[in-house]
Scaffold this active site. Sequence first.
Site, short mmCIF file in Angstrom:
data_model
loop_
_atom_site.label_atom_id
_atom_site.label_comp_id
_atom_site.label_asym_id
_atom_site.label_seq_id
_atom_site.Cartn_x
_atom_site.Cartn_y
_atom_site.Cartn_z
N GLU A 44 23.66 47.02 13.96
CA GLU A 44 24.69 47.97 14.29
C GLU A 44 25.14 48.29 12.79
O GLU A 44 25.76 47.57 11.86
CB GLU A 44 25.91 47.72 15.12
CG GLU A 44 26.59 48.70 15.46
CD GLU A 44 27.91 48.27 16.09
OE1 GLU A 44 28.18 47.09 16.66
OE2 GLU A 44 28.87 49.12 16.21
N ARG A 271 21.93 31.58 16.94
CA ARG A 271 22.54 32.11 15.59
C ARG A 271 22.32 30.90 14.30
O ARG A 271 22.34 29.93 14.54
CB ARG A 271 24.06 32.40 15.58
CG ARG A 271 24.48 33.33 16.73
CD ARG A 271 25.95 33.52 16.65
NE ARG A 271 26.55 34.15 15.18
CZ ARG A 271 26.62 35.67 15.19
NH1 ARG A 271 26.19 36.30 16.12
NH2 ARG A 271 27.06 35.97 13.83
N LYS A 281 29.98 39.55 10.60
CA LYS A 281 30.27 40.73 9.72
C LYS A 281 31.74 41.24 9.68
O LYS A 281 32.45 41.51 8.93
CB LYS A 281 29.72 42.01 10.72
CG LYS A 281 28.63 42.44 9.97
CD LYS A 281 27.85 43.44 10.57
CE LYS A 281 27.30 43.38 11.84
NZ LYS A 281 26.72 44.58 12.39
P1 ATP Z 1 27.96 39.72 13.66
O1 ATP Z 1 28.26 38.92 14.64
O2 ATP Z 1 28.28 39.17 12.20
O3 ATP Z 1 29.08 40.87 13.55
P2 ATP Z 1 26.13 41.23 14.93
O4 ATP Z 1 25.59 40.49 15.87
O5 ATP Z 1 27.23 41.95 15.51
O6 ATP Z 1 26.67 40.09 13.88
P3 ATP Z 1 24.28 43.10 14.59
O7 ATP Z 1 24.14 44.11 13.50
O8 ATP Z 1 24.58 43.51 15.90
O9 ATP Z 1 25.49 42.29 14.06
O10 ATP Z 1 23.06 42.30 14.54
C1 ATP Z 1 21.52 42.54 14.30
C2 ATP Z 1 20.72 41.29 15.11
O11 ATP Z 1 20.99 40.38 14.09
C3 ATP Z 1 21.01 41.05 16.37
O12 ATP Z 1 19.84 41.00 17.16
C4 ATP Z 1 21.79 39.96 16.25
O13 ATP Z 1 21.44 39.08 17.33
C5 ATP Z 1 21.39 39.35 14.93
N1 ATP Z 1 22.09 38.15 14.22
C6 ATP Z 1 23.24 38.46 13.94
N2 ATP Z 1 23.91 37.34 13.43
C7 ATP Z 1 23.11 36.46 13.37
C8 ATP Z 1 23.33 34.98 12.95
N3 ATP Z 1 24.12 34.65 12.42
N4 ATP Z 1 22.09 34.51 13.24
C9 ATP Z 1 20.82 34.71 13.59
N5 ATP Z 1 20.74 36.11 13.96
C10 ATP Z 1 21.86 37.04 13.82
MG MG Z 2 27.03 42.50 17.40
#
Ligand code: ATP
Ligand code: MG
Length: 572
Positions: A44, A271, A281
Amino acid sequence: MSPADDAPDRGPDTAPTDFLRELIRSDMADGTFGGRIQTRFPPEPNGYLHIGHAKAICLDFGLAAEFGGTCNLRFDDTNPDTEDTEFVEAIVDDVAWLGFEPERAPLYASSYFDQLYAWAEHLVSAGLAYVDDQDGETISAQRGGFGRPGVESPFRTRSIEENLDLFRRMRAGEFPDGARVLRAKIDMQHDNMQLRDPVMYRIRHAHHHRTGDDWCIYPTYDWAHGQSDAIEGVTHSLCTLEFDSHRPLYDWYLDHLPLPSDRPRQTEFARLEFTYTVTSKRKLAKLVEDRLVDGWDDPRLPTLRGIRRRGYPAAAIRDFCEFIGVARTVSRHEIELLESFVRRELNATALRRMVVLRPVRLTITNWPVDEHGAAAVEWVEVANNPENPDEGVRRVPFSGSLWIESDDFRAEPPPKFFRLSPGREVRLRGAYFVTCTGFETDDAGNVTEVMCTYDPATTGGNAPDGRKVKSTMHWVSVDHAVDVMVALYERLFAAEVPGEATGDPLDDLNPTSREVLERCRAEPIVGECPPGSVVQFERLGYFAHDPSTAGLFHRTVGLRDEWANIQRRSAR
Ligand code: ATP
Ligand code: MG
């Protein structure tokens, strides 16, 4: 045990294995998805990527490549309030930096807004979605909870005609923000909260970074995600464990829509998390917004921007991700393990240079003068990287007036201090043996100058009589030195799990995570170090030349392998 020793033992013909690879292999063997594999990395665009995302990127792009498939970069850009092209551009750039190249230009969930809208009308027409006039607070209170029943909205039984009419008027902009939502009509008593009539559309009169003012209703992430995968023909939709409970909802949507292709199948993995830092984030954004760090690319942050500026090589991150593999149990890795991958990569690639961080003057009292009465200068040869003889040697100016580390001299040496002290002989790297004959102090007792004599027979730092010294020190010639600024870093958080005690990671912020040394002295060639490159300052660690501030170096990692120490301690 170094990461290299511990790496999974694979012969040239045995591919790595884990539950995802096994799943893909069995899908291919069974002809599921017609033997195709297609993945996507779906960020996102509401912030910068962090090291956790690197794991997802390596899996999404890596598995597709390994099995002859494709991987798209798709932005799940459904929220106009938090998203921005600034983030889109940074993410594209970070993915490329990490070494992955999507075959197609980036895709966007916002490109599918028309299709998603049509599918929403399809559900409304099938009696599977309804317009709810209640506010968000009421809706969420009615959702209930574990063991608490859900309450059906009084608008749940609206006729299809009325729903269709209201939904179209929502789209046409007849209602203000928050006046109504579109909800899926599933089951208000479902054990899984996600299926208690989730919201599909909200009214939001906001400008979107791609669709501008075309829309005043926006799909929720959950309504957009699975269908976007389906539209693109994604086969293996990989995401992190927190989406586990969303899967039945994504499947419910897909079950009730006329889909263009095979439906994607979602699989979750753990994760990536590290000790002494945060990979969320939202928490990273807080650090940036509260100005607790300098920006998204602060070298202390685990953002890809930050670690890149800090000098972490992309190859080290890819190697690390491959080494830790993929599992379904949540894993917090020791940050020292990642650092040992960085160190291993840099040890092989970084050129060696001499820089004095906290200088004190060393004068060689028997150093010759040239025919004009000036101190002679001798250019000595020093290896650029002893790990890689192909890097050759460089010539470094040596003279009777040098800078050495103030730490390397003690007027009264404690036991086991083998560096310079009165009467002691040491080697100056690549040059000569010197013996300390005295020192000067200021009124406060600080050492201001160290006096030595050198042994002219010890050219190249070797004694012809085979006598040994216990220490080899780095040095920089005073007349030839270039000034550099050096930033040293400690952990950004003082606790292994930031926020564990109080719930707020900021409570564990390390107040002394950065120390800037304004005037360090470097051998002349350091002045030619390209921006963004990483070198080893001998005996001090690896340092990255800032990409935009000439003469500023960030300490990437120190030389000591702390991961090996952790391994040794836990083996005891
Ligand atoms: P955050 O929790 O940091 O805000 P998010 O999941 O909201 O991260 P996205 O931009 O939606 O961020 O994530 C894009 C992709 O990266 C998704 O498929 C998510 O599952 C993966 N992802 C996010 N954080 C991690 C992590 N710590 N380890 C592995 N994959 C991750
Ligand atoms: Mg997310």
